[in-house]
Design an enzyme around this catalytic site. Structure first.
Site, PDB file in Angstrom:
ATOM      1  N   ASN A 106       0.827  -1.207   0.000  1.00 35.84           N
ATOM      2  CA  ASN A 106       0.000   0.000   0.000  1.00 35.84           C
ATOM      3  C   ASN A 106       0.863   1.260   0.000  1.00 35.84           C
ATOM      4  O   ASN A 106       1.933   1.288   0.599  1.00 35.84           O
ATOM      5  CB  ASN A 106      -0.931   0.003   1.215  1.00 35.84           C
TER       6      ASN A 106
ATOM      7  N   HIS B 277       6.001  -0.449  -2.598  1.00 37.16           N
ATOM      8  CA  HIS B 277       5.529   0.297  -3.773  1.00 37.16           C
ATOM      9  C   HIS B 277       5.645   1.808  -3.596  1.00 37.16           C
ATOM     10  O   HIS B 277       5.088   2.569  -4.369  1.00 37.16           O
ATOM     11  CB  HIS B 277       4.081  -0.094  -4.115  1.00 37.16           C
TER      12      HIS B 277
ATOM     13  N   CYS C 231      16.947  15.523 -10.700  1.00 38.40           N
ATOM     14  CA  CYS C 231      18.080  15.227  -9.800  1.00 38.40           C
ATOM     15  C   CYS C 231      17.884  13.954  -8.984  1.00 38.40           C
ATOM     16  O   CYS C 231      18.796  13.483  -8.320  1.00 38.40           O
ATOM     17  CB  CYS C 231      18.356  16.413  -8.875  1.00 38.40           C
TER      18      CYS C 231
ATOM     19  N   CYS D 273      10.839  20.511  -8.075  1.00 40.60           N
ATOM     20  CA  CYS D 273      11.870  20.216  -7.089  1.00 40.60           C
ATOM     21  C   CYS D 273      12.317  21.496  -6.385  1.00 40.60           C
ATOM     22  O   CYS D 273      12.495  22.538  -7.027  1.00 40.60           O
ATOM     23  CB  CYS D 273      13.061  19.560  -7.783  1.00 40.60           C
TER      24      CYS D 273
ATOM     25  N   CYS E  43      17.349  23.490  -8.767  1.00 39.85           N
ATOM     26  CA  CYS E  43      17.014  22.347  -9.635  1.00 39.85           C
ATOM     27  C   CYS E  43      15.754  22.625 -10.457  1.00 39.85           C
ATOM     28  O   CYS E  43      15.787  22.611 -11.687  1.00 39.85           O
ATOM     29  CB  CYS E  43      16.840  21.065  -8.829  1.00 39.85           C
TER      30      CYS E  43
END
Length: 273
Positions: A104, A121, A132, A170, A175
């Protein structure tokens, strides 16, 4: 009865591995996307939860995940999550270990208080930068201003078509890469470090519980049968029998929120320090 026999095994186990799937969360009102009605707008999760879908239409995929995040923020752990977390805490004081290996991505185990958790997962509440690679926890609601009020699941809803630069970005120095949900999509492999950790725990366990999983999603579907083949008792808690049921020592049918709490409750032989 089977439960009395299970309780004897449980009382002696030193290392318990609990493998959980969507069935545990379904009892908290979380949409599973595998059973009937597993659609968002006119798509099934399998159509959206892929690297290709994200490359083609990151706005639509982010709408889908934004919807799921918002739904999850309103959900709470149910008695199954709580029973697991309380069992882990109690057994830790006795020098025994409980690890939860979950498919989950909703973090309900974490919310319930489980500490030793392997999320194979990933998580709805983590992001990964496509530029990055930085992974970060993210509980913002909405995750970015452009997604506020978006993501309605109704089939008549038009796509929001949000420009890429307005999607989650990000925040690492300079970035500004496009973020994606830090979840394992269809066609992607599981994190090898987490898999190594899982294998270590499964090799160590002397009791395994399979809770609310249909035992059809690989590689997780193989975990419990491998443990069982080693001669370790496996107990399945699920609403119905699964393809793996006949390979396990115990099967407890019914909702996990009903069957699990008495199974994991304190055994009369437990010494509470």
């Amino acid at each position: 009865t089977d439960m009395a026999e299970f309780r004897e095994v449980f009382a002696k186990a030193k290392h318990i591995a609990i493998i959980t799937g969507a069935g545990v969360s379904a009892e908290s009102g979380v949409p599973t996307f595998r059973g009937a009605g597993g659609f968002w707008r006119k798509w099934q999760a399998q159509d959206l939860a892929t690297p290709g879908a994200f490359a083609r239409n990151p706005s639509r995929v982010w709408e889908f995940y934004h919807y799921r995040r918002e739904v999850m923020l309103s959900k709470h752990p149910n008695p199954a999550h709580v029973a697991i977390a309380e069992c882990e805490k109690r057994l830790r004081k006795q020098g025994r270990s409980v690890v939860v290996i979950t498919q989950n991505i909703d973090e309900l185990h974490r919310k319930a208080g489980t500490k030793h958790l392997l999320e194979i997962h990933g998580s709805l509440f983590k992001t990964r930068c496509t530029n990055c690679g930085n992974v970060a926890a993210n509980y913002k609601s909405p995750i970015c201003p452009a997604l506020g009020g978006k993501g309605a699941p109704d089939p008549e809803t038009e796509d929001a078509v949000i420009p890429v630069e307005d999607l989650p970005q990000c925040e690492e120095d300079g970035c500004h890469g496009l973020l994606r949900p830090h979840v394992v999509w269809f066609g992607e492999t599981l994190d090898p470090d987490i898999l190594t950790e899982v294998e270590k725990e499964l090799d160590l366990c002397d009791l395994c519980l399979v809770v609310g999983t249909s035992s059809v999603v690989y590689p997780a579907a193989m975990f419990a049968p491998q443990v069982s083949a080693r001669g370790v008792p496996v107990a399945e808690f699920n609403t119905e029998a699964t393809p793996a049921t006949n390979r396990f020592r115990f099967h407890f049918p019914g909702p996990c929120g009903t069957t699990l709490p008495p199974a994991l409750a304190r055994h009369q032989t437990e010494i509470i320090a």
